[in-house]
Each structure stands twice: as C-alpha cells, then as structure tokens.
Design a protein around this motif. Sequence first.
Motif, short mmCIF file in Angstrom:
data_model
loop_
_atom_site.label_atom_id
_atom_site.label_comp_id
_atom_site.label_asym_id
_atom_site.label_seq_id
_atom_site.Cartn_x
_atom_site.Cartn_y
_atom_site.Cartn_z
N VAL A 12 -9.24 -1.81 -6.94
CA VAL A 12 -8.51 -1.11 -8.07
C VAL A 12 -8.27 -2.44 -8.98
O VAL A 12 -7.77 -3.49 -8.58
N SER A 13 -8.84 -1.94 -10.16
CA SER A 13 -8.78 -3.10 -11.24
C SER A 13 -7.58 -2.83 -12.22
O SER A 13 -7.32 -3.75 -12.95
N LEU A 52 -11.84 6.47 -0.64
CA LEU A 52 -10.63 6.18 0.14
C LEU A 52 -10.04 4.83 -0.50
O LEU A 52 -10.76 3.86 -0.67
N VAL A 53 -8.81 4.68 -0.93
CA VAL A 53 -8.25 3.63 -1.35
C VAL A 53 -7.05 3.22 -0.32
O VAL A 53 -6.35 4.03 0.13
N PHE A 54 -7.24 1.97 0.10
CA PHE A 54 -6.13 1.25 0.84
C PHE A 54 -6.00 0.02 0.74
O PHE A 54 -6.67 -1.02 -0.24
N ALA A 55 -4.86 -0.52 1.28
CA ALA A 55 -4.61 -1.99 1.41
C ALA A 55 -4.66 -2.61 2.95
O ALA A 55 -4.70 -1.60 3.73
N LEU A 56 -5.08 -3.86 2.85
CA LEU A 56 -5.25 -4.33 4.19
C LEU A 56 -3.64 -4.79 4.74
O LEU A 56 -3.11 -5.49 4.14
N ASP A 129 -5.97 -3.35 -4.53
CA ASP A 129 -6.31 -2.46 -3.50
C ASP A 129 -7.78 -2.33 -3.30
O ASP A 129 -8.34 -2.35 -4.09
N LEU A 130 -8.17 -1.90 -2.01
CA LEU A 130 -9.60 -1.99 -1.80
C LEU A 130 -10.06 -0.33 -1.63
O LEU A 130 -9.26 0.52 -1.53
N VAL A 131 -11.23 -0.24 -1.82
CA VAL A 131 -12.05 1.01 -1.98
C VAL A 131 -13.03 1.14 -1.11
O VAL A 131 -14.33 0.27 -0.99
N ARG A 132 -13.21 2.33 -0.49
CA ARG A 132 -14.46 2.63 0.26
C ARG A 132 -14.94 4.02 -0.03
O ARG A 132 -14.13 4.86 -0.07
N VAL A 133 -16.38 3.86 -0.26
CA VAL A 133 -16.94 5.33 -0.56
C VAL A 133 -17.02 6.35 0.60
O VAL A 133 -17.60 5.81 1.56
#
Length: 135
Positions: A12-13, A52-56, A129-133
């Motif tokens: 996420v930018s 899918l948007v997520f944080a570790l 935050d991170l993103v997975r296709v």
Amino acid sequence: MMNRPNPFDAVVSAIPYSEDLINTVGEVGEDIWEIVLNRGKDDGWSVGNLVLVFALGPEISDPESGESLGHFEIVRGRGKVTHIQSRMCTVRSTRTVMRPANSLLPINAAGEPHMVERNAPFTKVAIGDLVRVLG
C-alpha cells in the motif's frame, strides 16, 4: 511481471482520503474504501485483479516443536483493482459484513434481528501494508 526484491505482490503506497492523498505513514480515518498500490500495467496487473491486503503480525512458534510457523497475517480486507496506470493502481474494498437490516420488521420469525450483508471498508489499512494477488 517484473522481478522485485519485495517477496509480496505489492505494498500500500497511498490512501485517497477526502480531497487529499495520504502517502506517508500515519493515522488516517476509519472508513477507507480505496487504496493505491505500487503495482500497475508494467507489472502485469490489470483492472479486475482481486487482492488480499494485510499487515504482518507477530511471529508464531509451534508450541510442540518450538519451530517458527511464520508471521501471523492481520487481514485488512479484500479488494478489486478498479483503475490502473503504468506503475500504480487503485483498489476498492470488496469486504462485506453482516449487519442488522434497516427495515420495518427488524426481527425474524425466530425472534432474532434480521441481518443483511453490506459492503464494508478496509479495516485499519495503513501505508506499508502488504498485498497478495488472489486472482
């Protein structure tokens, strides 16, 4: 798709918020429906991609072996690419939640509140935050 050092599909930018574009880490409003990712056409992405948007979260260890199971993923929501540029895209939340219906008959035959599925914004999404296709 281009080879990038980040093992995740995107990050996420920026977060469009009201009339402003937030692109620094910090506190933002609760109802975030759209986010900007650092991937676009040049990376093989297209309108309609599901993500899918997520944080570790914290690293979790197996209680029996002590072996690391990896980091727990704190899900911020799911979304769909709605606008694409060469090196970035806009993703809109597709998350849904069950909420009480606003109707004249708020109780069903079993005496429980009548619930309906409603669209919902991302949950506590933040820059980085991170993103997975997903597809």
